[in-house]
Scaffold this motif. Structure first.
Motif, PDB file in Angstrom:
ATOM      1  N   ALA A 133       0.805  -1.305  -0.034  1.00  0.00           N
ATOM      2  CA  ALA A 133      -0.130   0.065  -0.058  1.00  0.00           C
ATOM      3  C   ALA A 133       0.935   1.198   0.005  1.00  0.00           C
ATOM      4  CB  ALA A 133      -0.819   0.012   1.250  1.00  0.00           C
ATOM      5  N   MET A 134       1.971   1.392   0.933  1.00  0.00           N
ATOM      6  CA  MET A 134       2.939   2.510   0.762  1.00  0.00           C
ATOM      7  C   MET A 134       3.729   2.527  -0.419  1.00  0.00           C
ATOM      8  SD  MET A 134       5.661   2.943   3.770  1.00  0.00           S
ATOM      9  CE  MET A 134       6.638   4.630   3.704  1.00  0.00           C
ATOM     10  N   LEU A 135       3.809   1.327  -1.322  1.00  0.00           N
ATOM     11  CA  LEU A 135       4.780   1.381  -2.450  1.00  0.00           C
ATOM     12  C   LEU A 135       3.818   2.344  -3.514  1.00  0.00           C
ATOM     13  CD1 LEU A 135       6.909   0.338  -3.976  1.00  0.00           C
ATOM     14  CD2 LEU A 135       5.548  -1.429  -4.619  1.00  0.00           C
ATOM     15  N   VAL A 136       2.858   2.453  -3.617  1.00  0.00           N
ATOM     16  CA  VAL A 136       2.216   3.315  -4.618  1.00  0.00           C
ATOM     17  C   VAL A 136       2.293   4.838  -4.358  1.00  0.00           C
ATOM     18  CG1 VAL A 136       0.437   1.500  -4.994  1.00  0.00           C
ATOM     19  CG2 VAL A 136      -0.146   3.330  -3.410  1.00  0.00           C
ATOM     20  N   LEU A 137       2.559   4.950  -2.906  1.00  0.00           N
ATOM     21  CA  LEU A 137       2.788   6.418  -2.553  1.00  0.00           C
ATOM     22  C   LEU A 137       4.239   6.989  -2.954  1.00  0.00           C
ATOM     23  CD1 LEU A 137       0.813   6.454   0.634  1.00  0.00           C
ATOM     24  CD2 LEU A 137      -0.182   7.191  -1.538  1.00  0.00           C
ATOM     25  N   ILE A 138       5.147   6.145  -3.144  1.00  0.00           N
ATOM     26  CA  ILE A 138       6.727   6.345  -3.072  1.00  0.00           C
ATOM     27  C   ILE A 138       6.907   7.193  -4.519  1.00  0.00           C
ATOM     28  CG2 ILE A 138       8.741   5.501  -3.429  1.00  0.00           C
ATOM     29  CD1 ILE A 138       7.637   5.194  -0.557  1.00  0.00           C
ATOM     30  N   ARG A 139       7.557   8.314  -4.358  1.00  0.00           N
ATOM     31  CA  ARG A 139       7.798   9.211  -5.656  1.00  0.00           C
ATOM     32  C   ARG A 139       9.342   9.150  -5.932  1.00  0.00           C
ATOM     33  NH1 ARG A 139       3.364   8.241  -5.609  1.00  0.00           N
ATOM     34  NH2 ARG A 139       1.714   9.482  -5.563  1.00  0.00           N
ATOM     35  N   ASN A 140      10.124   8.400  -5.315  1.00  0.00           N
ATOM     36  CA  ASN A 140      11.673   8.384  -5.925  1.00  0.00           C
ATOM     37  C   ASN A 140      12.125   6.981  -6.112  1.00  0.00           C
ATOM     38  OD1 ASN A 140      11.863   8.143  -3.178  1.00  0.00           O
ATOM     39  ND2 ASN A 140      14.032   8.665  -3.167  1.00  0.00           N
ATOM     40  N   VAL A 141      13.237   6.572  -6.970  1.00  0.00           N
ATOM     41  CA  VAL A 141      13.628   5.433  -7.226  1.00  0.00           C
ATOM     42  C   VAL A 141      14.083   4.835  -6.058  1.00  0.00           C
ATOM     43  CG1 VAL A 141      15.495   4.337  -8.625  1.00  0.00           C
ATOM     44  CG2 VAL A 141      14.059   5.982  -9.677  1.00  0.00           C
ATOM     45  N   TYR A 142      14.935   5.396  -5.273  1.00  0.00           N
ATOM     46  CA  TYR A 142      15.477   4.990  -4.020  1.00  0.00           C
ATOM     47  C   TYR A 142      14.351   4.307  -3.106  1.00  0.00           C
ATOM     48  CZ  TYR A 142      18.049   3.662   0.047  1.00  0.00           C
ATOM     49  OH  TYR A 142      18.433   2.780   1.273  1.00  0.00           O
ATOM     50  N   GLY A 143      13.237   5.006  -3.074  1.00  0.00           N
ATOM     51  CA  GLY A 143      12.293   4.509  -2.142  1.00  0.00           C
ATOM     52  C   GLY A 143      11.515   3.301  -2.765  1.00  0.00           C
ATOM     53  N   VAL A 144      11.417   3.345  -4.057  1.00  0.00           N
ATOM     54  CA  VAL A 144      10.652   2.067  -4.704  1.00  0.00           C
ATOM     55  C   VAL A 144      11.543   0.897  -4.369  1.00  0.00           C
ATOM     56  CG1 VAL A 144       9.998   0.858  -6.683  1.00  0.00           C
ATOM     57  CG2 VAL A 144       9.542   3.182  -6.443  1.00  0.00           C
ATOM     58  N   LEU A 145      12.729   1.177  -4.625  1.00  0.00           N
ATOM     59  CA  LEU A 145      13.633   0.137  -4.124  1.00  0.00           C
ATOM     60  C   LEU A 145      13.822  -0.377  -2.941  1.00  0.00           C
ATOM     61  CD1 LEU A 145      16.679   1.062  -6.489  1.00  0.00           C
ATOM     62  CD2 LEU A 145      15.079  -0.881  -6.985  1.00  0.00           C
ATOM     63  N   SER A 146      13.711   0.372  -1.986  1.00  0.00           N
ATOM     64  CA  SER A 146      13.748   0.140  -0.575  1.00  0.00           C
ATOM     65  C   SER A 146      12.525  -0.637   0.000  1.00  0.00           C
ATOM     66  CB  SER A 146      13.990   1.392   0.219  1.00  0.00           C
ATOM     67  OG  SER A 146      13.951   1.306   1.574  1.00  0.00           O
ATOM     68  N   LEU A 147      11.478  -0.168  -0.769  1.00  0.00           N
ATOM     69  CA  LEU A 147      10.222  -0.862  -0.417  1.00  0.00           C
ATOM     70  C   LEU A 147      10.052  -2.345  -1.199  1.00  0.00           C
ATOM     71  CD1 LEU A 147       7.438   0.029   1.179  1.00  0.00           C
ATOM     72  CD2 LEU A 147       9.222   1.745   0.806  1.00  0.00           C
ATOM     73  N   LEU A 148      10.619  -2.509  -2.194  1.00  0.00           N
ATOM     74  CA  LEU A 148      10.474  -3.882  -2.852  1.00  0.00           C
ATOM     75  C   LEU A 148      11.468  -4.587  -2.154  1.00  0.00           C
ATOM     76  CD1 LEU A 148      10.587  -2.597  -6.799  1.00  0.00           C
ATOM     77  CD2 LEU A 148       8.743  -3.596  -5.367  1.00  0.00           C
ATOM     78  N   VAL A 149      12.482  -4.192  -1.757  1.00  0.00           N
ATOM     79  CA  VAL A 149      13.335  -5.261  -1.017  1.00  0.00           C
ATOM     80  C   VAL A 149      13.104  -5.497   0.338  1.00  0.00           C
ATOM     81  CG1 VAL A 149      15.667  -5.294   0.063  1.00  0.00           C
ATOM     82  CG2 VAL A 149      15.706  -4.215  -2.238  1.00  0.00           C
ATOM     83  N   THR A 150      12.575  -4.690   0.899  1.00  0.00           N
ATOM     84  CA  THR A 150      11.736  -5.012   2.403  1.00  0.00           C
ATOM     85  C   THR A 150      10.680  -5.730   2.030  1.00  0.00           C
ATOM     86  OG1 THR A 150      12.725  -2.760   3.080  1.00  0.00           O
ATOM     87  CG2 THR A 150      10.997  -3.918   4.417  1.00  0.00           C
ATOM     88  N   GLY A 151       9.798  -5.612   1.253  1.00  0.00           N
ATOM     89  CA  GLY A 151       8.385  -6.284   1.117  1.00  0.00           C
ATOM     90  C   GLY A 151       8.864  -7.760   0.493  1.00  0.00           C
ATOM     91  N   GLY A 152       9.591  -7.741  -0.430  1.00  0.00           N
ATOM     92  CA  GLY A 152      10.141  -9.075  -0.849  1.00  0.00           C
ATOM     93  C   GLY A 152      10.803  -9.907   0.139  1.00  0.00           C
ATOM     94  N   ALA A 153      11.660  -9.447   1.086  1.00  0.00           N
ATOM     95  CA  ALA A 153      12.131 -10.248   1.981  1.00  0.00           C
ATOM     96  C   ALA A 153      11.260 -10.732   3.084  1.00  0.00           C
ATOM     97  CB  ALA A 153      13.098  -9.281   2.805  1.00  0.00           C
ATOM     98  N   VAL A 154      10.037  -9.951   3.248  1.00  0.00           N
ATOM     99  CA  VAL A 154       9.098 -10.380   4.202  1.00  0.00           C
ATOM    100  C   VAL A 154       8.171 -11.363   3.660  1.00  0.00           C
ATOM    101  CG1 VAL A 154       7.138  -9.705   5.667  1.00  0.00           C
ATOM    102  CG2 VAL A 154       9.050  -8.145   5.455  1.00  0.00           C
ATOM    103  N   LEU A 155       7.690 -11.221   2.133  1.00  0.00           N
ATOM    104  CA  LEU A 155       7.247 -12.064   1.677  1.00  0.00           C
ATOM    105  C   LEU A 155       7.783 -13.553   1.310  1.00  0.00           C
ATOM    106  CD1 LEU A 155       4.710 -12.610  -0.212  1.00  0.00           C
ATOM    107  CD2 LEU A 155       5.782 -11.729  -2.209  1.00  0.00           C
ATOM    108  N   ALA A 156       9.255 -13.332   0.908  1.00  0.00           N
ATOM    109  CA  ALA A 156       9.818 -14.394   0.741  1.00  0.00           C
ATOM    110  C   ALA A 156       9.857 -15.495   2.085  1.00  0.00           C
ATOM    111  CB  ALA A 156      11.034 -14.373   0.326  1.00  0.00           C
ATOM    112  N   VAL A 157       9.932 -14.866   3.172  1.00  0.00           N
ATOM    113  CA  VAL A 157      10.108 -15.495   4.523  1.00  0.00           C
ATOM    114  C   VAL A 157       8.679 -16.155   4.935  1.00  0.00           C
ATOM    115  CG1 VAL A 157      10.307 -15.219   6.931  1.00  0.00           C
ATOM    116  CG2 VAL A 157      12.050 -14.116   5.424  1.00  0.00           C
ATOM    117  N   SER A 158       7.503 -15.281   4.563  1.00  0.00           N
ATOM    118  CA  SER A 158       6.178 -15.884   4.837  1.00  0.00           C
ATOM    119  C   SER A 158       5.611 -16.969   4.067  1.00  0.00           C
ATOM    120  CB  SER A 158       5.159 -14.614   4.951  1.00  0.00           C
ATOM    121  OG  SER A 158       5.096 -14.268   3.440  1.00  0.00           O
ATOM    122  N   TRP A 159       6.419 -17.088   2.747  1.00  0.00           N
ATOM    123  CA  TRP A 159       5.828 -18.023   2.004  1.00  0.00           C
ATOM    124  C   TRP A 159       6.799 -19.109   1.954  1.00  0.00           C
ATOM    125  CZ3 TRP A 159       1.383 -17.730  -0.498  1.00  0.00           C
ATOM    126  CH2 TRP A 159       0.931 -18.365  -1.374  1.00  0.00           C
TER     127      TRP A 159
END
Length: 247
Positions: A133-159
């Motif tokens: 949900a927060m990802l759609v609000l991000i307005r810079n490249v580093y922010g997108v990468l930071s959210l993707l890495v963090t969310g990807g890590a949590v998703l990988a662990v949960s799955w």
């Protein structure tokens, strides 16, 4: 398309309680999180998660108070910026400024409450949902990468991770939010004392209220320490039970 049985299985997976973690896991994850918060390089890297929660707190408060949210920027120096439009003063602006430094600790407290009920899978999936949900609000490249890495890590662990790894990951993450929510308050005052943050959240709150910036720094600190104590008691349930201190 999900079948009824598939949805039922997913529901059970999300909301069912996992077994109590070993007391040693609770203790080790607390020590690990404290080590990350207390040491320079690990903190410098992991602090991005605190910034995500901080800016997410600003954004949520802005939305709840009727302000127009323009976006969030996350930077590689672990700073961030949430842009919203609306009245430059009043309760909405005050609440938006107030929630930033409180958000990591409060998110940690919510996580501790879920872990106290052994809802590990639910915690991880809620974290993924919030990051998306927060990802759609991000307005810079580093922010997108930071959210993707963090969310990807949590998703990988949960799955993909085993229940034991999920438990260790969840407890470490929640301990980190609770402990990591306190350190930025001290960093804030240290930077303010050297004149390096003249437009901090505390200083902006001072401009909107009768109270000085140091008062607001104190509010951040008192609330976050209190939340840490409550959260620690929730997380330490298995230890207290094993010691016979609670039933």
């Amino acid at each position: 398309m999900f079948s009824i049985d598939g949805l039922s299985t997913l529901w059970d997976k999300l909301f069912s309680a996992q077994p109590d973690p070993p007391p040693l896991l609770v203790l080790v994850t607390a020590v690990l999180a404290l080590a990350v918060v207390a040491t320079r390089l690990p903190w410098r890297i992991a602090r991005n998660a605190i910034t995500i929660a901080h800016e997410g707190g600003h954004a949520l408060a802005a939305l709840l108070t009727g302000r127009r949210l323009h976006g969030i920027r996350l930077h590689s120096d672990t700073s961030g910026l949430t842009l919203s439009a609306g009245r430059p003063s009043g309760p909405g602006m005050i609440l938006t400024l107030l929630t930033g430094y409180l958000a990591p600790s409060l998110v940690g407290l919510a996580g501790a409450w879920l872990l106290a009920g052994n809802r590990i899978t639910l915690l991880l999936w809620v974290a993924v949902a919030l990051l998306l949900a927060m990802l759609v609000l991000i307005r810079n490249v580093y922010g997108v990468l930071s959210l993707l890495v963090t969310g990807g890590a949590v998703l990988a662990v949960s799955w993909y991770a085993t229940p034991q790894v999920q438990a260790a990951f969840a407890w470490t993450g929640v301990w980190f939010l609770l402990l990591g929510g306190v350190r930025p308050v001290f960093e804030l005052q240290s930077l303010r004392g050297r004149g390096r943050m003249p437009a901090s959240d505390a200083d902006q709150l001072a401009g909107l209220t009768p109270f000085p910036a140091l008062f607001w720094v104190g509010v951040f600190g008192v609330v976050n320490v209190a939340v840490l104590v409550v959260g620690a008691l929730l997380l330490a349930g298995p230890i207290l039970t094993d010691a016979g201190l609670i039933g």
